[in-house]
Design an enzyme around this catalytic site. Structure first.
Site, mmCIF file in Angstrom:
data_model
loop_
_atom_site.group_PDB
_atom_site.id
_atom_site.type_symbol
_atom_site.label_atom_id
_atom_site.label_comp_id
_atom_site.label_asym_id
_atom_site.label_seq_id
_atom_site.Cartn_x
_atom_site.Cartn_y
_atom_site.Cartn_z
ATOM 1 N N ARG A 160 0.863 -1.197 0.000
ATOM 2 C CA ARG A 160 0.000 0.000 0.000
ATOM 3 C C ARG A 160 0.896 1.243 0.000
ATOM 4 O O ARG A 160 0.846 2.049 0.921
ATOM 5 C CB ARG A 160 -0.908 0.010 1.225
ATOM 6 C CG ARG A 160 -1.882 -1.164 1.449
ATOM 7 C CD ARG A 160 -2.725 -1.596 0.372
ATOM 8 N NE ARG A 160 -4.117 -1.240 0.295
ATOM 9 C CZ ARG A 160 -5.091 -1.529 1.136
ATOM 10 N NH1 ARG A 160 -4.853 -2.115 2.269
ATOM 11 N NH2 ARG A 160 -6.333 -1.207 0.864
ATOM 12 N N GLN A 188 -0.675 2.963 -5.870
ATOM 13 C CA GLN A 188 -2.102 3.272 -5.670
ATOM 14 C C GLN A 188 -2.967 3.001 -6.895
ATOM 15 O O GLN A 188 -4.095 2.533 -6.770
ATOM 16 C CB GLN A 188 -2.263 4.727 -5.225
ATOM 17 C CG GLN A 188 -2.218 4.849 -3.720
ATOM 18 C CD GLN A 188 -2.311 6.276 -3.233
ATOM 19 O OE1 GLN A 188 -2.414 7.208 -4.025
ATOM 20 N NE2 GLN A 188 -2.259 6.459 -1.938
ATOM 21 N N ASP A 197 -4.075 -0.495 -6.888
ATOM 22 C CA ASP A 197 -4.527 -1.019 -5.593
ATOM 23 C C ASP A 197 -5.966 -1.548 -5.687
ATOM 24 O O ASP A 197 -6.935 -0.852 -5.394
ATOM 25 C CB ASP A 197 -4.411 0.087 -4.535
ATOM 26 C CG ASP A 197 -4.734 -0.420 -3.141
ATOM 27 O OD1 ASP A 197 -5.198 -1.574 -3.010
ATOM 28 O OD2 ASP A 197 -4.548 0.346 -2.177
ATOM 29 N N SER A 227 -8.169 -1.680 -2.463
ATOM 30 C CA SER A 227 -8.891 -0.437 -2.144
ATOM 31 C C SER A 227 -10.072 -0.228 -3.083
ATOM 32 O O SER A 227 -11.160 0.144 -2.650
ATOM 33 C CB SER A 227 -7.958 0.774 -2.240
ATOM 34 O OG SER A 227 -7.049 0.764 -1.171
ATOM 35 N N TYR A 235 -1.886 0.738 9.720
ATOM 36 C CA TYR A 235 -2.608 -0.504 9.498
ATOM 37 C C TYR A 235 -2.935 -1.146 10.833
ATOM 38 O O TYR A 235 -2.104 -1.153 11.738
ATOM 39 C CB TYR A 235 -1.774 -1.453 8.629
ATOM 40 C CG TYR A 235 -1.511 -0.827 7.296
ATOM 41 C CD1 TYR A 235 -2.535 -0.717 6.359
ATOM 42 C CD2 TYR A 235 -0.288 -0.270 6.998
ATOM 43 C CE1 TYR A 235 -2.328 -0.078 5.156
ATOM 44 C CE2 TYR A 235 -0.067 0.358 5.796
ATOM 45 C CZ TYR A 235 -1.092 0.456 4.872
ATOM 46 O OH TYR A 235 -0.890 1.095 3.691
HETATM 47 P P1 NAD Z 1 -8.760 -3.293 6.308
HETATM 48 O O1 NAD Z 1 -9.752 -3.755 5.301
HETATM 49 O O2 NAD Z 1 -7.549 -4.126 6.562
HETATM 50 O O3 NAD Z 1 -9.515 -3.083 7.724
HETATM 51 C C1 NAD Z 1 -10.661 -2.290 7.829
HETATM 52 C C2 NAD Z 1 -10.590 -1.365 9.016
HETATM 53 O O4 NAD Z 1 -10.914 -2.093 10.211
HETATM 54 C C3 NAD Z 1 -9.224 -0.730 9.243
HETATM 55 O O5 NAD Z 1 -9.347 0.672 9.200
HETATM 56 C C4 NAD Z 1 -8.844 -1.230 10.634
HETATM 57 O O6 NAD Z 1 -8.095 -0.286 11.376
HETATM 58 C C5 NAD Z 1 -10.191 -1.496 11.264
HETATM 59 N N1 NAD Z 1 -10.176 -2.382 12.447
HETATM 60 C C6 NAD Z 1 -9.435 -3.491 12.695
HETATM 61 N N2 NAD Z 1 -9.707 -3.989 13.911
HETATM 62 C C7 NAD Z 1 -10.669 -3.198 14.454
HETATM 63 C C8 NAD Z 1 -11.386 -3.195 15.694
HETATM 64 N N3 NAD Z 1 -11.160 -4.115 16.635
HETATM 65 N N4 NAD Z 1 -12.303 -2.218 15.897
HETATM 66 C C9 NAD Z 1 -12.529 -1.262 14.951
HETATM 67 N N5 NAD Z 1 -11.887 -1.213 13.767
HETATM 68 C C10 NAD Z 1 -10.964 -2.164 13.542
HETATM 69 O O7 NAD Z 1 -8.271 -1.801 6.029
HETATM 70 P P2 NAD Z 1 -8.112 -1.025 4.643
HETATM 71 O O8 NAD Z 1 -9.424 -0.495 4.237
HETATM 72 O O9 NAD Z 1 -7.404 -1.909 3.716
HETATM 73 O O10 NAD Z 1 -7.228 0.233 5.030
HETATM 74 C C11 NAD Z 1 -6.366 0.262 6.124
HETATM 75 C C12 NAD Z 1 -5.564 1.550 6.124
HETATM 76 O O11 NAD Z 1 -4.705 1.605 4.992
HETATM 77 C C13 NAD Z 1 -6.373 2.824 6.026
HETATM 78 O O12 NAD Z 1 -5.729 3.804 6.799
HETATM 79 C C14 NAD Z 1 -6.265 3.231 4.598
HETATM 80 O O13 NAD Z 1 -6.512 4.583 4.395
HETATM 81 C C15 NAD Z 1 -4.821 2.839 4.346
HETATM 82 N N6 NAD Z 1 -4.540 2.675 2.924
HETATM 83 C C16 NAD Z 1 -3.433 3.288 2.415
HETATM 84 C C17 NAD Z 1 -3.162 3.179 1.049
HETATM 85 C C18 NAD Z 1 -1.946 3.844 0.438
HETATM 86 O O14 NAD Z 1 -1.738 3.694 -0.711
HETATM 87 N N7 NAD Z 1 -1.153 4.521 1.172
HETATM 88 C C19 NAD Z 1 -3.990 2.461 0.241
HETATM 89 C C20 NAD Z 1 -5.115 1.832 0.813
HETATM 90 C C21 NAD Z 1 -5.364 1.943 2.167
#
Ligand code: NAD
Length: 365
Positions: free
Chosen positions: A120, A125, A128, A131, A223
């Site tokens: 990520r 991106q 991705d 996402s 994460y």
């Molecule tokens: P994911 O699908 O792995 O998880 C979904 C969400 O559930 C996450 O936000 C996680 O913190 C939350 N979670 C886990 N345990 C939990 C609990 N016990 N209670 C409440 N919430 C809980 O996550 P995702 O959608 O793949 O994204 C994770 C992070 O990565 C986000 O900050 C996103 O913005 C970031 N991201 C960054 C990029 C990049 O290119 N830099 C790309 C995609 C996502």
């Protein structure tokens, strides 16, 4: 070099890994594209449209007749057995769930890329797919909940009186959760949300939702990491009252590579008002909701629990559009002068390469 786009053959998969617009892009990069007849049927992309974009429409699954096989679901072990030394494949391989397939890819010397392993990082991106497909799932979760909710989402002021807006609680505010919040807000609901990542707080607020302050010490930065059972127990106690007060709960809390934590117990469901709806987007990875079953609606008393299964596949037009662009962007990162030659010193390509020259390059979880 020849790129093959099959009609997806795994059950209930309606997306496609290439659309006419991405065929045009790949042909423009000097590649030849073969598309299996009918591959775009669910995404409303006809064989004629693929031909007009410059593809060859072929009658059979292209494995073994192309150098690069791109798909949504991984090839079956039988399809992978037709791939030859040096062939490349790109899909959501889900290697932990596909040990037999991984063995075939390794044994045949296939260079396989798994979009669920894509780093990520900023440069990745545009490829991705986790996402892009999470965005589809988050939107759709709200639509599925709304369809089943015997109430309005927005507030109405009518001659017969005022109907208050529905209360929606989103647990997990990653890509899917944030899209669920945005969609529920657009439909007029009052939304609150919680995530263990501190950074989620501002993102939730910027969408006009309330962030639940539970006062819990969490682990994990960008994460989420698995929280302790003690933490989860306390989290459940603290959110029980907010769950009970909600008309709709949407759970999206996944932890990469691990079973999803249980955030909503059966007792918490029983405390909700009759007619309430809970959508568990994590149902396929163990479930955030104790009672959820992937692909099924389950009644707990008068509360309906919707267990999601492959939500993005229920919106094949736009899910395919985003996915096909992700795949084309990844492919372009490894293409020059009409040849696909991945540089495995590149952090993005190295990060999502699973097998290469008979070696397994990643440890399976
Ligand atoms: P994911 O699908 O792995 O998880 C979904 C969400 O559930 C996450 O936000 C996680 O913190 C939350 N979670 C886990 N345990 C939990 C609990 N016990 N209670 C409440 N919430 C809980 O996550 P995702 O959608 O793949 O994204 C994770 C992070 O990565 C986000 O900050 C996103 O913005 C970031 N991201 C960054 C990029 C990049 O290119 N830099 C790309 C995609 C996502």
């Amino acid at each position: 070099m020849r790129v093959g786009v099959p009609a997806e053959s795994r059950p209930a998969e309606r997306r496609v890994a290439g659309l006419p617009e991405t065929v045009t892009t790949l042909v423009g990069a000097g590649l030849t594209v073969d598309v299996q007849a009918g591959a775009g049927a669910h995404a409303h992309a006809s064989d004629a449209a693929y031909r007009a974009a410059g593809a060859n429409v072929v009658p059979d699954h292209p494995a073994g007749r192309c150098e690069v096989l791109v798909s949504v679901q991984p090839p079956t072990p039988e399809q992978a057995a037709r791939l030859r030394e040096g062939d490349i494949t790109i899909s959501f391989l889900q290697p932990a769930a596909e040990p037999e397939l991984v063995e075939v890819l390794k044994a045949n010397g296939v260079t396989s890329f798994s979009l669920d392993l894509l780093p990520r990082v900023t440069r990745a991106q545009s490829a991705d797919a986790l996402s892009s497909q999470a965005l589809v799932a988050g939107y759709r979760a709200v639509i599925e909940a709304t369809r089943r909710l015997p109430k309005f989402l927005p507030m109405f002021t009518t001659a017969a009186g005022t109907v208050p807006p529905a209360k929606v609680l989103v647990l997990g505010a990653g890509v899917a959760g944030l899209q669920a919040i945005a969609t529920a807000r657009r439909l007029g609901a009052v939304v609150e949300a919680y995530d263990v990542r501190a950074a989620a707080k501002e993102e939730v607020r910027s969408l006009g939702a309330k962030f639940l302050e539970l006062g819990l010490e969490t682990q994990g930065g960008v994460y989420a990491q698995a929280q302790s059972e003690e933490f989860l127990e306390r989290q459940r106690e603290l959110i029980a009252e907010r769950v009970a007060a909600s008309d709709v709960v949407i759970t999206t809390a996944a932890v990469p590579g691990r079973t999803a934590p249980v955030l909503v117990t059966t007792d918490m469901l029983k405390a909700m008002a009759p007619g309430s709806v809970v959508v568990d987007l994590a149902a396929e990875t163990g479930g955030n909701v104790a009672a959820s079953q992937p692909g099924e609606d389950t009644w707990i008393g008068e509360v309906l629990v919707v267990g999601a299964r492959n939500m993005p596949s229920t919106m094949p037009v736009h899910a395919s559009r985003l996915y096909a662009r992700n795949v084309a962007n990844l492919l372009l990162m490894m293409t020059a002068d009409g040849r696909v030659e991945p540089d495995l010193d590149d952090e993005v390509l190295a990060g999502c390469c699973l097998t290469h020259r008979g070696e397994l390059r990643r440890e399976l979880p």
